[in-house]
Design an enzyme around this catalytic site. Structure first.
Site, mmCIF file in Angstrom:
data_model
loop_
_atom_site.group_PDB
_atom_site.id
_atom_site.type_symbol
_atom_site.label_atom_id
_atom_site.label_comp_id
_atom_site.label_asym_id
_atom_site.label_seq_id
_atom_site.Cartn_x
_atom_site.Cartn_y
_atom_site.Cartn_z
ATOM 1 N N HIS A 43 8.384 1.584 2.461
ATOM 2 C CA HIS A 43 8.052 2.739 1.623
ATOM 3 C C HIS A 43 8.901 3.932 2.041
ATOM 4 O O HIS A 43 9.075 4.187 3.218
ATOM 5 C CB HIS A 43 6.571 3.089 1.778
ATOM 6 C CG HIS A 43 6.082 4.070 0.757
ATOM 7 N ND1 HIS A 43 5.553 3.672 -0.455
ATOM 8 C CD2 HIS A 43 6.049 5.421 0.758
ATOM 9 C CE1 HIS A 43 5.218 4.742 -1.159
ATOM 10 N NE2 HIS A 43 5.513 5.821 -0.446
ATOM 11 N N ASP B 36 -6.011 7.673 -4.935
ATOM 12 C CA ASP B 36 -4.651 8.204 -4.768
ATOM 13 C C ASP B 36 -4.022 8.496 -6.115
ATOM 14 O O ASP B 36 -3.342 9.510 -6.286
ATOM 15 C CB ASP B 36 -3.768 7.240 -3.973
ATOM 16 C CG ASP B 36 -2.342 7.783 -3.871
ATOM 17 O OD1 ASP B 36 -2.180 8.877 -3.306
ATOM 18 O OD2 ASP B 36 -1.405 7.159 -4.398
ATOM 19 N N ARG C 228 -1.936 16.596 -7.509
ATOM 20 C CA ARG C 228 -1.090 17.338 -6.555
ATOM 21 C C ARG C 228 0.233 17.729 -7.208
ATOM 22 O O ARG C 228 0.769 18.811 -6.958
ATOM 23 C CB ARG C 228 -0.826 16.480 -5.316
ATOM 24 C CG ARG C 228 -2.016 16.399 -4.380
ATOM 25 C CD ARG C 228 -1.841 15.285 -3.358
ATOM 26 N NE ARG C 228 -0.638 15.428 -2.574
ATOM 27 C CZ ARG C 228 0.106 14.400 -2.126
ATOM 28 N NH1 ARG C 228 -0.242 13.159 -2.378
ATOM 29 N NH2 ARG C 228 1.192 14.630 -1.426
ATOM 30 N N SER D 151 -1.971 9.506 1.177
ATOM 31 C CA SER D 151 -1.466 8.883 -0.042
ATOM 32 C C SER D 151 -0.661 7.624 0.279
ATOM 33 O O SER D 151 -0.903 6.541 -0.283
ATOM 34 C CB SER D 151 -0.596 9.911 -0.783
ATOM 35 O OG SER D 151 0.161 9.299 -1.783
ATOM 36 N N LYS E 254 -2.244 3.402 0.248
ATOM 37 C CA LYS E 254 -1.629 2.422 -0.662
ATOM 38 C C LYS E 254 -1.086 1.229 0.113
ATOM 39 O O LYS E 254 -1.254 0.080 -0.271
ATOM 40 C CB LYS E 254 -0.461 3.068 -1.419
ATOM 41 C CG LYS E 254 -0.878 3.918 -2.578
ATOM 42 C CD LYS E 254 0.329 4.358 -3.389
ATOM 43 C CE LYS E 254 1.185 5.381 -2.670
ATOM 44 N NZ LYS E 254 1.319 6.658 -3.284
#
Ligand code: URA
Length: 433
Positions: free
Chosen positions: A82, A161, A168, A183, A187
């Site tokens: 990620h 999320d 956000r 967040s 995930k």
């Protein structure tokens, strides 16, 4: 419990308890707390950041707000990756097929663009026919057949999320470290991989603008991963200029294909090889970064990486001929070249502004409901440290109208600084946690 009391508590710098955080996340998930109170709480959390304990509790509550993926039907150690978000950051499209081509399963849930940063799903959808909605059953089938699947997260994965992320984005509360930790880690944990490699971006085109905040973010994410028995490696990488040359969806896919063909070198390849090598280490496939990089490079040279990318496209209903004919990608009718206004060195770049220019071409969304122009974007012709002469092209803009090209140009002009001073080139890989 009353949400107004909790907002006031956080607004005044109080510490929320587990019950209070669970109550908030439950209310977000089931939409029993209205958007205006969620926004107020996000701003209170932004102004009075959650401490480590609160961040861990928030992450856990978000993780369990929906379904937890069980990937145990896929053989081998499953590794996910990620990025915290950057510009021309196309590493997934390069390293996922490369790592998968070595026999390590890559099950990747990706996201869409957020603000000035691009998203892998949008890039893949620029390939005609490519389907990012994959059922859990097909994800397991694909991963067992080909070692690779890249998909959107299911509706029911971390729904908290999904709601907070969108909120956000439009309330000025994106760049809060605890909210980013919650967040990303919720995930990744819910998505079920055994090991996670995080690319923590640092610099003018990242949410973390300096090394110390990037390092803190990396440490917090690693600590949370450890607490839930996931092997997490965080690589802090520079985002002081766009990572690749191409910005925009089909343009970035084309650059990834060119790298997989062995035709392009540079920072994007370097970061992809380093992150990919850490993925191979996490999967116990190799024991050193050098060994990992060598195997990945070999699979560029022998074409196995590109072959795996084609397999991914076919498996997810896309047209693999795009790899040989870039005209099959959506095309743009208008282009405009930015030229250097004076001679000198490219001293630095405001990378977020370059990302913003790309959004203005139509390559990103300004509002949640905007549709993307897949062919739009920017090709950068210079990197920090390059010498340019007055009139040399520094970037080419592609869009569907002259007006959009001009707007993008006005942002780009402010984003590339040319001076007489030859700058120090910022290091690319800053740290590994
Ligand atoms: N990427 C995420 O998934 N979440 C954030 O909050 C920021 C970047």
């Amino acid at each position: 419990m009353n949400i107004v009391d909790l907002i006031i508590k956080k607004r005044d710098g109080g510490k929320l308890t587990k019950e209070e955080i669970d109550y908030f996340i439950d209310g977000v998930t089931h939409e029993s707390i209205p958007d205006y109170q969620v926004s107020a709480m996000l701003m209170a959390m932004f102004l009075n950041p959650l401490n480590t304990e609160e961040t861990t509790m928030l992450t856990q509550a978000m993780t369990y707000s929906g379904e937890i993926y069980d990937l145990s039907d896929i053989d081998g150690i499953k590794v996910d990756k990620h990025s915290t978000g950057g510009v021309a950051d196309t590493t997934t499209l390069i390293l996922a097929p490369l790592v998968a081509s070595t026999g390590v399963p890559v099950v990747k849930m990706s996201g869409r663009g957020l603000g000035f940063s691009g998203g892998t799903l949008d890039k893949l959808e620029s390939i005609p026919g490519f389907n990012v909605s994959v059922s859990k059953e097909n994800a397991v089938k694909f991963a067992n057949q080909s070692n690779i699947v890249i998909m959107s997260q299911s509706e029911n994965l971390t729904p908290a999320d999904k709601k907070l992320y969108a909120m956000r984005d439009v309330t000025g509360t994106v760049d809060s470290m605890p909210l980013i930790v919650g967040s990303i880690m919720s995930k990744k944990i819910a998505a079920g991989a055994d090991a996670i490699v995080l690319d923590v971006k640092c610099g003018s085109g990242a949410f973390m603008k300096n090394y110390s905040s990037a390092k803190e973010l990396a440490k917090q994410m690693c600590a949370i991963g450890k607490a839930v028995n996931r092997r997490v490696t965080a690589v802090i990488t520079s985002m002081e200029q766009p990572l690749g040359q191409n910005i925009g969806n089909s343009l970035e896919v084309i650059e990834a294909i060119e790298i997989l063909k062995g035709n392009v070198q540079g920072d994007l390849l370097e970061v992809s090889l380093t992150l990919g090598a850490y993925m191979l280490i996490s999967a116990n496939r190799v024991s050193t970064v050098e060994e990992g990089r060598a195997i990945l490079m070999e699979n560029i040279k022998n074409g196995k990486g590109l072959e795996k990318f084609r397999q991914l496209i076919v498996q997810q209903n896309g047209d693999p001929n795009v790899c040989d004919n870039y005209l099959l990608f959506p095309q743009c009718s208008h282009s405009l070249t930015l030229k250097a206004e004076k001679s000198g060195f490219v001293e630095k770049m405001n990378t977020a502004l370059i990302g913003r220019a790309s959004v203005e071409t139509g390559a990103g969304r300004k509002e949640k409901t905007d549709t993307i122009d897949y062919g739009a974007g920017i090709i950068m012709k210079v990197r920090v440290g390059d010498h340019v002469c007055e009139g040399d092209p520094t970037a080419i803009i592609f869009s569907s109208s002259d007006e959009k090209c001009q707007t993008a140009l006005s942002y780009l002009k402010q984003a590339i600084y040319i001076s007489n001073k030859k700058p120090q080139i910022p290091p690319l890989i800053l740290d590994v946690i």
